[in-house]
Design a protein around this motif. Structure first.
Motif, PDB file in Angstrom:
ATOM      1  N   LYS A 150       4.233  11.442  -2.057  1.00 11.09           N
ATOM      2  CA  LYS A 150       3.379  12.360  -1.304  1.00 11.09           C
ATOM      3  C   LYS A 150       4.141  13.573  -0.775  1.00 11.09           C
ATOM      4  O   LYS A 150       3.531  14.491  -0.222  1.00 11.09           O
TER       5      LYS A 150
ATOM      6  N   SER B 218       0.921   3.798  -3.113  1.00 12.38           N
ATOM      7  CA  SER B 218       0.316   5.111  -2.887  1.00 12.38           C
ATOM      8  C   SER B 218       1.264   6.250  -3.228  1.00 12.38           C
ATOM      9  O   SER B 218       0.847   7.395  -3.365  1.00 12.38           O
TER      10      SER B 218
ATOM     11  N   GLN C  44       1.270   6.249   5.694  1.00 15.55           N
ATOM     12  CA  GLN C  44       1.398   4.870   6.147  1.00 15.55           C
ATOM     13  C   GLN C  44       2.446   4.741   7.249  1.00 15.55           C
ATOM     14  O   GLN C  44       2.231   4.047   8.237  1.00 15.55           O
TER      15      GLN C  44
ATOM     16  N   ILE D  16       0.831  -1.203   0.000  1.00 19.69           N
ATOM     17  CA  ILE D  16       0.000   0.000   0.000  1.00 19.69           C
ATOM     18  C   ILE D  16       0.867   1.255   0.000  1.00 19.69           C
ATOM     19  O   ILE D  16       0.609   2.218  -0.741  1.00 19.69           O
TER      20      ILE D  16
ATOM     21  N   GLU E  64       6.768   5.802  -0.554  1.00 14.04           N
ATOM     22  CA  GLU E  64       5.523   6.531  -0.286  1.00 14.04           C
ATOM     23  C   GLU E  64       5.735   8.037  -0.410  1.00 14.04           C
ATOM     24  O   GLU E  64       4.882   8.757  -0.939  1.00 14.04           O
TER      25      GLU E  64
END
Length: 377
Positions: free
Chosen positions: A247, A241, A254, A237, A274
């Motif tokens: 991000k 993501s 996370q 995940i 991530e």
């Protein structure tokens, strides 16, 4: 660099350093520090600062190893191997227990994991053995049995800890040296076939319940997403993501919201992906590729069997760390505590990989000093 040094722009001792490896090494270590800064909640403590301190300390150690003369290394190889083997035995007698395993020796503030040191020690001992073995004996039992004992003895002690992952890592480095030494290919094919055939027996009778759970989770990670499969599910995940650009630095949900287990050690790549996305992942892979390419180049340029096998084995040891960790976090290998070199927070793995870097720099220095004869791996 040599041309620049000749012009007097850069001092010759600096110019002759292997910057094609050192620059990627410094970049990946610095990038790892940024990821650990974020994993620590936007603080240098408790991960990033100790990461940089360990790198500096072990860089000094690598520089000392790189400066060692060839004759001294040849003389000290077997005593060093025996010393680490005794340390492994000491772990079974007086070792410290952590996380359900007995893997460390402690003396005051010093805490050391001998099984980590054994990875480069086995490579060094195997390279020394095959250097002294007459070429006519390659392919006979004399090329297999003594070398096999050099691998089996430490693995037996490490399995008692228990530590299956480190045992496989020790075996991997040793087997790579055996293969490159010229042992018959059918021996490896036979051993591989036997291992595959024995997997059911190993699974049911040799593995402990938690190790069996890792295998079943690897084969079917969705079967228990909130239990044994939780780590891999959250890692996937986090990686997915991140998208193309991530991000943003220090904005990973996370890892910051504690969904991703061990974001500073085993799953540091997922934590990085991530926040930095595919671009960050490609940067990491590129830095590792440059370091490994340089290591293999050192092996190919070596002028004798000892140097070639030592450099190839050290490079293979670093490769094992990288490959297994990346496969693990992407769900392509069973979850195991194999840190990502120069990014994960951990002193033992940093020490092992810097020992390998020191050995490669040592062989690289020997190569510069040796007459060219064109011997390659």
């Amino acid at each position: 660099m040599s041309t620049i040094a000749a012009r007097g722009i850069v001092p010759e001792p600096i110019a002759r350093q292997p910057w094609e490896m050192l620059i990627p090494l410094l970049l990946i270590t610095g990038f790892g520090g940024l990821v650990l800064y974020s994993a620590g909640g936007g603080s240098m403590q408790p991960f990033a600062m100790s990461h940089f301190i360990r790198f500096l300390v072990f860089s000094v150690m690598a520089a000392i190893i790189a400066s060692m003369p060839r004759d001294a290394v040849r003389v000290l190889t077997y005593p060093a191997y025996l010393t680490v083997l005794v340390m492994l035995l000491g772990v079974e007698i007086v070792g410290q227990v952590g996380g359900g395993s007995q893997r460390w020796l402690e003396a005051g503030p010093i805490r050391i994991q001998p099984s980590e040191i054994m990875k480069p020690a086995v490579v060094l001992a195997m390279a020394r053995f095959y250097e002294t073995l007459p070429a006519g004996m390659i392919g006979s039992w004399r090329s297999l049995v003594p070398a096999g004992m050099l691998i089996v003895l430490p693995i037996s002690l490490v399995l008692l800890q228990p530590d299956l992952g480190t045992s496989v890592a020790i075996a991997f480095g040793g087997v790579v040296v055996m293969f490159l030494a010229g042992l018959p290919l059918w021996w490896f094919l036979l051993a591989g076939g036997t291992g595959i055939a024995a997997m059911p027996l190993i699974y049911f009778f040799a593995l402990r319940p938690y190790q069996q759970a890792r295998v079943t989770t690897f084969l079917d990670p969705e079967n228990d997403p909130l239990g044994a499969g939780y780590h891999i599910a959250q890692s996937k995940i986090a990686i997915g993501s991140g998208g193309l650009f991530g991000k943003g630095f220090n904005n990973g949900t996370q890892s910051h919201l504690n969904y991703l287990p061990e974001p500073h050690t085993d799953f540091v790549f997922a934590s990085m992906a991530e926040e930095w996305g595919l671009v960050g992942g490609l940067f990491v892979l590129t830095m590792y590729a440059l370091i490994l390419r340089w290591g293999w180049k050192v092996a190919n340029e070596s002028q004798d069997r000892f140097c070639a096998l030592l450099a190839a084995g050290a490079t293979a040891t670093i490769f094992f760390y990288i490959a297994i960790n990346l496969l693990m976090v992407m769900g392509m290998a069973p979850a195991k505590g194999i840190p990502l070199p120069w990014m994960s927070h951990g002193g033992s793995s940093m020490m092992t990989n810097m020992i390998c870097i020191g050995l490669l720099m040592m062989v690289n220095r020997w190569n510069r000093m040796a007459p060219r004869r064109g011997l390659t791996v």
